[in-house]
Scaffold this motif. Structure first.
Motif, PDB file in Angstrom:
ATOM      1  N   GLU A  76     -41.773 -88.559  44.798  1.00 56.89           N
ATOM      2  CA  GLU A  76     -41.539 -89.858  45.414  1.00 56.89           C
ATOM      3  C   GLU A  76     -40.257 -89.779  46.231  1.00 56.89           C
ATOM      4  OE1 GLU A  76     -41.154 -92.386  41.924  1.00 56.89           O
ATOM      5  OE2 GLU A  76     -38.967 -92.239  42.027  1.00 56.89           O
ATOM      6  N   ARG A  77     -40.106 -90.758  47.121  1.00 52.64           N
ATOM      7  CA  ARG A  77     -38.850 -90.883  47.853  1.00 52.64           C
ATOM      8  C   ARG A  77     -38.624 -92.348  48.176  1.00 52.64           C
ATOM      9  NH1 ARG A  77     -39.752 -88.263  53.868  1.00 52.64           N
ATOM     10  NH2 ARG A  77     -41.469 -89.595  54.534  1.00 52.64           N
ATOM     11  N   HIS A  78     -37.377 -92.636  48.530  1.00 52.01           N
ATOM     12  CA  HIS A  78     -36.968 -94.001  48.827  1.00 52.01           C
ATOM     13  C   HIS A  78     -36.417 -94.032  50.252  1.00 52.01           C
ATOM     14  CE1 HIS A  78     -37.646 -94.680  44.608  1.00 52.01           C
ATOM     15  NE2 HIS A  78     -36.949 -93.572  44.387  1.00 52.01           N
ATOM     16  N   PRO A  79     -37.228 -94.493  51.216  1.00 55.83           N
ATOM     17  CA  PRO A  79     -36.841 -94.400  52.626  1.00 55.83           C
ATOM     18  C   PRO A  79     -35.733 -95.366  53.050  1.00 55.83           C
ATOM     19  CG  PRO A  79     -38.923 -95.545  52.413  1.00 55.83           C
ATOM     20  CD  PRO A  79     -38.583 -95.032  51.050  1.00 55.83           C
ATOM     21  N   LEU A  80     -35.422 -96.371  52.225  1.00 55.83           N
ATOM     22  CA  LEU A  80     -34.442 -97.377  52.621  1.00 55.83           C
ATOM     23  C   LEU A  80     -33.125 -97.294  51.861  1.00 55.83           C
ATOM     24  CD1 LEU A  80     -36.799-100.469  53.005  1.00 55.83           C
ATOM     25  CD2 LEU A  80     -35.999 -98.889  54.777  1.00 55.83           C
ATOM     26  N   GLY A  81     -32.991 -96.321  50.961  1.00 53.04           N
ATOM     27  CA  GLY A  81     -31.733 -96.239  50.237  1.00 53.04           C
ATOM     28  C   GLY A  81     -31.671 -95.067  49.288  1.00 53.04           C
ATOM     29  N   SER A  82     -30.460 -94.791  48.845  1.00 55.41           N
ATOM     30  CA  SER A  82     -30.233 -93.728  47.866  1.00 55.41           C
ATOM     31  C   SER A  82     -30.647 -94.217  46.478  1.00 55.41           C
ATOM     32  CB  SER A  82     -28.755 -93.328  47.871  1.00 55.41           C
ATOM     33  OG  SER A  82     -27.934 -94.421  47.518  1.00 55.41           O
ATOM     34  N   GLN A  83     -30.703 -93.279  45.532  1.00 59.49           N
ATOM     35  CA  GLN A  83     -30.995 -93.619  44.144  1.00 59.49           C
ATOM     36  C   GLN A  83     -30.176 -92.699  43.247  1.00 59.49           C
ATOM     37  OE1 GLN A  83     -34.962 -92.909  42.418  1.00 59.49           O
ATOM     38  NE2 GLN A  83     -34.875 -94.986  41.589  1.00 59.49           N
ATOM     39  N   ALA A  84     -29.299 -93.302  42.436  1.00 57.77           N
ATOM     40  CA  ALA A  84     -28.404 -92.537  41.571  1.00 57.77           C
ATOM     41  C   ALA A  84     -28.837 -92.658  40.117  1.00 57.77           C
ATOM     42  CB  ALA A  84     -26.975 -93.038  41.723  1.00 57.77           C
ATOM     43  N   PHE A  85     -28.764 -91.527  39.390  1.00 59.26           N
ATOM     44  CA  PHE A  85     -29.069 -91.467  37.962  1.00 59.26           C
ATOM     45  C   PHE A  85     -27.864 -90.873  37.246  1.00 59.26           C
ATOM     46  CE2 PHE A  85     -33.224 -91.608  39.788  1.00 59.26           C
ATOM     47  CZ  PHE A  85     -34.045 -92.185  38.830  1.00 59.26           C
ATOM     48  N   TYR A  86     -27.427 -91.522  36.162  1.00 59.06           N
ATOM     49  CA  TYR A  86     -26.370 -90.959  35.328  1.00 59.06           C
ATOM     50  C   TYR A  86     -26.775 -91.093  33.863  1.00 59.06           C
ATOM     51  CZ  TYR A  86     -21.946 -89.249  33.782  1.00 59.06           C
ATOM     52  OH  TYR A  86     -20.992 -88.456  33.214  1.00 59.06           O
ATOM     53  N   PRO A  87     -26.787 -89.967  33.122  1.00 56.80           N
ATOM     54  CA  PRO A  87     -27.265 -89.998  31.731  1.00 56.80           C
ATOM     55  C   PRO A  87     -26.289 -90.734  30.809  1.00 56.80           C
ATOM     56  CG  PRO A  87     -26.346 -87.846  32.226  1.00 56.80           C
ATOM     57  CD  PRO A  87     -26.341 -88.625  33.517  1.00 56.80           C
ATOM     58  N   LEU A  88     -26.844 -91.482  29.870  1.00 52.53           N
ATOM     59  CA  LEU A  88     -26.042 -92.232  28.917  1.00 52.53           C
ATOM     60  C   LEU A  88     -26.245 -91.758  27.475  1.00 52.53           C
ATOM     61  CD1 LEU A  88     -26.700 -95.842  30.281  1.00 52.53           C
ATOM     62  CD2 LEU A  88     -24.731 -94.362  30.740  1.00 52.53           C
ATOM     63  N   SER A  89     -27.204 -90.883  27.235  1.00 55.55           N
ATOM     64  CA  SER A  89     -27.599 -90.525  25.875  1.00 55.55           C
ATOM     65  C   SER A  89     -27.085 -89.183  25.381  1.00 55.55           C
ATOM     66  CB  SER A  89     -29.126 -90.567  25.753  1.00 55.55           C
ATOM     67  OG  SER A  89     -29.597 -91.873  26.009  1.00 55.55           O
ATOM     68  N   GLY A  90     -26.259 -88.505  26.173  1.00 53.98           N
ATOM     69  CA  GLY A  90     -25.673 -87.255  25.708  1.00 53.98           C
ATOM     70  C   GLY A  90     -26.652 -86.098  25.623  1.00 53.98           C
ATOM     71  N   ARG A  91     -27.651 -86.080  26.510  1.00 55.30           N
ATOM     72  CA  ARG A  91     -28.635 -84.997  26.519  1.00 55.30           C
ATOM     73  C   ARG A  91     -28.786 -84.408  27.920  1.00 55.30           C
ATOM     74  NH1 ARG A  91     -31.307 -89.118  23.629  1.00 55.30           N
ATOM     75  NH2 ARG A  91     -31.404 -88.625  21.420  1.00 55.30           N
ATOM     76  N   PRO A  92     -29.094 -83.109  28.005  1.00 55.22           N
ATOM     77  CA  PRO A  92     -29.403 -82.533  29.320  1.00 55.22           C
ATOM     78  C   PRO A  92     -30.701 -83.138  29.859  1.00 55.22           C
ATOM     79  CG  PRO A  92     -29.914 -80.964  27.598  1.00 55.22           C
ATOM     80  CD  PRO A  92     -29.257 -82.135  26.927  1.00 55.22           C
ATOM     81  N   TRP A  93     -30.907 -82.987  31.158  1.00 53.76           N
ATOM     82  CA  TRP A  93     -32.104 -83.517  31.801  1.00 53.76           C
ATOM     83  C   TRP A  93     -32.376 -82.713  33.063  1.00 53.76           C
ATOM     84  CZ3 TRP A  93     -31.827 -86.453  36.488  1.00 53.76           C
ATOM     85  CH2 TRP A  93     -30.527 -86.644  36.966  1.00 53.76           C
ATOM     86  N   LEU A  94     -33.482 -82.975  33.701  1.00 63.28           N
ATOM     87  CA  LEU A  94     -33.875 -82.203  34.883  1.00 63.28           C
ATOM     88  C   LEU A  94     -33.974 -83.086  36.118  1.00 63.28           C
ATOM     89  CD1 LEU A  94     -36.683 -80.113  33.220  1.00 63.28           C
ATOM     90  CD2 LEU A  94     -34.607 -79.170  34.235  1.00 63.28           C
ATOM     91  N   ALA A  95     -33.485 -82.559  37.232  1.00 65.34           N
ATOM     92  CA  ALA A  95     -33.660 -83.183  38.543  1.00 65.34           C
ATOM     93  C   ALA A  95     -34.507 -82.224  39.371  1.00 65.34           C
ATOM     94  CB  ALA A  95     -32.312 -83.422  39.215  1.00 65.34           C
ATOM     95  N   VAL A  96     -35.669 -82.675  39.811  1.00 62.63           N
ATOM     96  CA  VAL A  96     -36.574 -81.849  40.614  1.00 62.63           C
ATOM     97  C   VAL A  96     -36.722 -82.501  41.978  1.00 62.63           C
ATOM     98  CG1 VAL A  96     -38.885 -80.851  40.787  1.00 62.63           C
ATOM     99  CG2 VAL A  96     -37.776 -81.057  38.544  1.00 62.63           C
ATOM    100  N   VAL A  97     -36.438 -81.727  43.025  1.00 60.48           N
ATOM    101  CA  VAL A  97     -36.444 -82.226  44.399  1.00 60.48           C
ATOM    102  C   VAL A  97     -37.303 -81.317  45.275  1.00 60.48           C
ATOM    103  CG1 VAL A  97     -34.187 -83.345  44.233  1.00 60.48           C
ATOM    104  CG2 VAL A  97     -34.329 -80.943  44.898  1.00 60.48           C
ATOM    105  N   ALA A  98     -37.636 -81.820  46.453  1.00 58.62           N
ATOM    106  CA  ALA A  98     -38.389 -81.015  47.411  1.00 58.62           C
ATOM    107  C   ALA A  98     -37.845 -81.265  48.807  1.00 58.62           C
ATOM    108  CB  ALA A  98     -39.879 -81.355  47.357  1.00 58.62           C
ATOM    109  N   LYS A  99     -37.840 -80.221  49.608  1.00 61.37           N
ATOM    110  CA  LYS A  99     -37.498 -80.372  51.024  1.00 61.37           C
ATOM    111  C   LYS A  99     -38.602 -81.176  51.700  1.00 61.37           C
ATOM    112  CE  LYS A  99     -34.798 -76.176  51.561  1.00 61.37           C
ATOM    113  NZ  LYS A  99     -34.654 -74.911  52.270  1.00 61.37           N
ATOM    114  N   ASP A 100     -38.240 -81.861  52.778  1.00 56.78           N
ATOM    115  CA  ASP A 100     -39.236 -82.591  53.549  1.00 56.78           C
ATOM    116  C   ASP A 100     -39.951 -81.624  54.485  1.00 56.78           C
ATOM    117  OD1 ASP A 100     -40.187 -85.421  54.403  1.00 56.78           O
ATOM    118  OD2 ASP A 100     -39.812 -84.346  56.281  1.00 56.78           O
ATOM    119  N   ASP A 101     -41.278 -81.704  54.512  1.00 53.66           N
ATOM    120  CA  ASP A 101     -42.103 -80.875  55.378  1.00 53.66           C
ATOM    121  C   ASP A 101     -43.010 -81.797  56.183  1.00 53.66           C
ATOM    122  OD1 ASP A 101     -43.555 -78.897  56.627  1.00 53.66           O
ATOM    123  OD2 ASP A 101     -44.544 -78.177  54.808  1.00 53.66           O
ATOM    124  N   ALA A 102     -42.496 -82.270  57.317  1.00 54.60           N
ATOM    125  CA  ALA A 102     -43.247 -83.153  58.210  1.00 54.60           C
ATOM    126  C   ALA A 102     -43.747 -84.402  57.478  1.00 54.60           C
ATOM    127  CB  ALA A 102     -44.403 -82.401  58.867  1.00 54.60           C
ATOM    128  N   GLY A 103     -42.848 -85.014  56.696  1.00 57.72           N
ATOM    129  CA  GLY A 103     -43.190 -86.258  56.019  1.00 57.72           C
ATOM    130  C   GLY A 103     -43.864 -86.100  54.671  1.00 57.72           C
TER     131      GLY A 103
END
Length: 164
Positions: A76-103
């Motif tokens: 997913e993506r958010h075309p009108l704004g950024s989106q920030a995540f900060y963990p509160l539970s003291g556990r590791p987590w994963l961020a998975v991203v992708a480059k844009d390829d023609a939309g």
């Protein structure tokens, strides 16, 4: 079609820079405030929510844990704004991203975040929804509220198999 293998790398400012910002206190500008009783880690991420009359929105997301392997079949993506995540539970987590390829989502990257690292996905960056590890985890989320739709989803023709 067989899934493509995706393995996480450590989350660093340099590696994540094409997708947004890492939110962490390590290496951040420190300011003593409140008569010296509080340390402020200043300006950790650029909140980008003003497009089309948006406003800042603060939420708590409670993520259910994922176990390895995880199938990454949608971004997913958010075309009108950024989106920030900060963990509160003291556990590791994963961020998975992708480059844009023609939309559409292109090549994917996975980052293993520590329990004290957050991310701010830049406007328009393809990312997988929240991926908690080890247990139910809460996250402070800052993103865009407002009238216009700020969510696009794309399902992949060839999913990834994320091995943790």
């Amino acid at each position: 079609m067989a899934a493509r293998i995706l393995r996480p790398q450590a989350l660093t400012r340099e590696a994540f820079a094409p997708f947004g910002e890492v939110i962490e206190t390590q290496g951040a500008e420190e300011r003593l405030i409140n008569a010296g009783t509080t340390t402020r880690y200043h300006d950790l991420a650029r909140v980008d929510v003003e497009a089309a009359g948006g406003r800042p929105l603060i939420s708590i997301f409670r993520g259910q844990p994922f176990a390895s392997p995880v199938t990454i079949a949608m971004f997913e993506r958010h075309p009108l704004g950024s989106q920030a995540f900060y963990p509160l539970s003291g556990r590791p987590w994963l961020a998975v991203v992708a480059k844009d390829d023609a939309g559409r989502p292109g090549d994917a990257f996975a980052f293993l975040a520590t329990a004290t690292q957050g991310v701010n996905y830049a406007r328009g960056v393809w990312h997988h929804p929240l991926l908690s590890l080890e247990g139910v985890s809460d996250f402070l989320v800052v993103d865009r509220g407002g009238e216009d739709a700020n969510l696009e989803e794309q399902w992949l023709e060839s999913p990834y198999r994320l091995e943790i």
